[in-house]
Design an enzyme around this catalytic site. Structure first.
Site, PDB file in Angstrom:
ATOM      1  N   LYS A  76      16.945  18.466  10.343  1.00 42.43           N
ATOM      2  CA  LYS A  76      17.080  18.887  11.881  1.00 42.43           C
ATOM      3  C   LYS A  76      15.742  18.584  12.617  1.00 42.43           C
ATOM      4  O   LYS A  76      14.624  18.510  11.769  1.00 42.43           O
ATOM      5  CB  LYS A  76      16.932  20.580  11.922  1.00 42.43           C
ATOM      6  CG  LYS A  76      17.309  21.289  13.226  1.00 42.43           C
ATOM      7  CD  LYS A  76      17.389  22.827  12.858  1.00 42.43           C
ATOM      8  CE  LYS A  76      17.594  23.338  14.406  1.00 42.43           C
ATOM      9  NZ  LYS A  76      17.683  24.701  14.454  1.00 42.43           N
ATOM     10  N   SER A 151      20.888  26.309  17.869  1.00 41.84           N
ATOM     11  CA  SER A 151      20.114  25.196  17.933  1.00 41.84           C
ATOM     12  C   SER A 151      20.494  24.229  16.912  1.00 41.84           C
ATOM     13  O   SER A 151      19.955  23.044  17.149  1.00 41.84           O
ATOM     14  CB  SER A 151      18.676  25.738  18.060  1.00 41.84           C
ATOM     15  OG  SER A 151      17.988  26.033  16.991  1.00 41.84           O
ATOM     16  N   SER A 175      20.955  30.294  15.218  1.00 36.36           N
ATOM     17  CA  SER A 175      21.083  28.976  15.396  1.00 36.36           C
ATOM     18  C   SER A 175      21.871  28.260  14.445  1.00 36.36           C
ATOM     19  O   SER A 175      22.105  26.998  14.579  1.00 36.36           O
ATOM     20  CB  SER A 175      19.506  28.477  15.299  1.00 36.36           C
ATOM     21  OG  SER A 175      19.016  28.826  16.628  1.00 36.36           O
TER      22      SER A 175
END
Length: 475
Positions: A76, A151, A175
């Protein structure tokens, strides 16, 4: 004939260990899919093909083999990796190239994994949608008109589209679970303290933790085992007698008492409207658990004052970012709003919020104590079009995120584990998911229950892009 990406991560590992598949072949397969298909999805912000193939070449078949040996993943874009641009979804870091690799990436490397690059995230991971000023939005592979959530939107979209077998993510208010439910895969938020290198214990309110995203519950459990065991930590949660999480995913299930609620702690502050499909997913899961012989009870839960509590915690978290006034003019409006609102809080307000968070944690654990797991909707609304979330009026955009996913953030405040898993499809064939919340340190139990749902539901369809030979529609 199934293609390599049709295999689960566990099946790919078996083929790698048997010598039927090499790490180079597997990495090359996924890199080819990323090159062809990701322009339509926007899951990646950086693809490190040369480094990935060199890494794959270095994994000698006779050398040490970790739990992820030869298996591709991606970092990520909040996680630093030496020599690879790490932008944090922000124009402020457009040219940042770290010199060191963070633990979240290093642990997967040490397990034998192969990073293929960086998955997209909103600016600093602050929102439940993945749309930024530094690149294209991340889209739902089922319908590229829609966003993928956030996210960890890039990670979820990549797994859903068959661009990765699994992916690490992080979850400070939903997220992992929000994008997983949006694109129809499995996403697991561990208990506070479960993953040593991203435990949540070093942040205000203990919100953000690391966890896995995958197509199957067993694949998610495989990655969680690596994340939870990757670093020693004096505060890491270790439930007595709990073995590897992969065992829980594969073992037969025993009787469980499951509470069911569609109440969210935002109900008294926001206009929360549960979509009929989201409610139907809960009904499907309830029937499946009842037919399996579990005790299933609808229960009443009426938390109060949560909206003000979480809004304060989120502002506090943002206020810790070291941004100058000039930089606040460059970042996105919601980032600037959260930082400024957080810096305006008084010391008394901060202390009151932390005390309220501890009280909410105790009250929630007590309310859920009679159940092995609590079943809720995963999302309140269906996937929304790219651009639906208001990015200029920060307060409005924040409210929209709450309306979309009101069942997520309170789990972080309570420090509990939770998993989302698809259980049926809507009229267009898009998966519909539910959330299972466990007791503190109770990952094994909710993994086992989610795996049982998965087995009873049976295989669900893949998105249309799964078998595509082209990049599909352009933005």
């Amino acid at each position: 004939m199934p293609e390599l990406h049709d295999l689960t991560a566990i099946e790919q590992l078996a083929a790698l260990h048997a010598g039927d598949l090499s790490p180079v072949e597997l990495a090359a397969h996924y890199l080819d899919r990323i090159a062809r298909l990701d322009p339509a999805i926007g899951a990646f912000v950086e693809v490190t093909a040369d480094a990935a193939l060199a890494r794959a070449e270095s994994l000698a078949p006779t050398g040490p083999r970790g739990a992820l040996w030869g298996l591709p993943f991606a970092d990520k874009d909040l996680v630093p990796r030496a020599g690879v641009p790490t932008r944090y979804g922000s124009r402020l870091h457009a040219d940042l190239v770290p010199e060191t690799t963070g633990d979240q990436a290093a642990v997967l490397d040490e397990a034998g994994g192969i990073s293929l690059g960086k998955t997209s995230t909103p600016e600093f991971g602050l929102t439940g949608y993945t749309e930024t000023l530094i690149g294209p939005p991340t889209r739902d592979p089922w319908n590229t008109d829609n966003g993928a959530g956030g996210s960890s939107g890039g990670a979820a979209a990549a797994v859903a589209a068959g661009l990765l077998p699994l992916a690490p993510g992080s979850d400070g208010g939903g997220s992992i679970r929000i994008p997983a439910a949006t694109v129809g895969i499995v996403g697991l938020k561990p208990s506070r303290g479960r993953v040593p290198f991203a435990s949540g214990l070093d942040s205000p309110g203990g919100l953000p933790v690391a966890g896995p995203l995958a197509r199957t519950v067993a694949d998610a459990a495989l990655l969680l085992d690596v994340q939870a065991g990757g670093r020693p930590h004096p505060f890491a949660t270790r439930a007595p007698g709990e073995g590897p999480f992969i065992d829980a995913a594969l073992a037969p299930q025993t009787f469980a008492r499951i509470g069911v609620t569609t109440v969210s702690p935002w109900d008294d502050a926001e206009d929360i409207r549960l979509d009929p499909d989201a409610a139907r997913a809960v009904e499907v899961a309830t029937v499946l658990f009842t037919d399996a012989g579990h005790g299933v009870d609808v229960f009443t839960w009426r938390p109060e004052g949560y909206a003000a509590l979480f809004t304060t915690l989120w502002r506090m978290s943002a206020a810790r970012m070291d941004l100058t006034d000039q930089q606040l003019e460059i970042v996105e409006p919601i980032t600037a709003w959260l930082v400024r609102e957080g810096r305006a809080l008084s010391g008394v307000q901060v202390l009151d919020a932390l005390a309220a968070a501890s009280a909410f944690e105790r009250a929630t654990i007590e309310a859920f104590a009679s159940f092995d797991a609590v079943l809720t909707p995963a999302l309140a609304l269906p996937p929304q079009p790219v651009g639906w979330f208001n990015r200029t009026d920060a307060a409005r955009g924040f409210a929209q995120q709450v309306q979309y996913a009101p069942y997520s953030s309170f789990v972080n405040v309570a420090g509990l584990p939770a998993i989302v898993v698809p259980v049926t499809v809507d009229r267009a064939g898009h998966p519909l998911s539910v959330q299972l919340i466990g007791r503190p340190g109770g990952e094994a139990r909710i993994i086992a229950l989610a795996a049982e749902l998965e087995r009873r539901v049976g295989p669900l369809p893949h998105p249309p892009i799964w078998h595509s030979d082209t990049a599909g529609p352009e933005e």
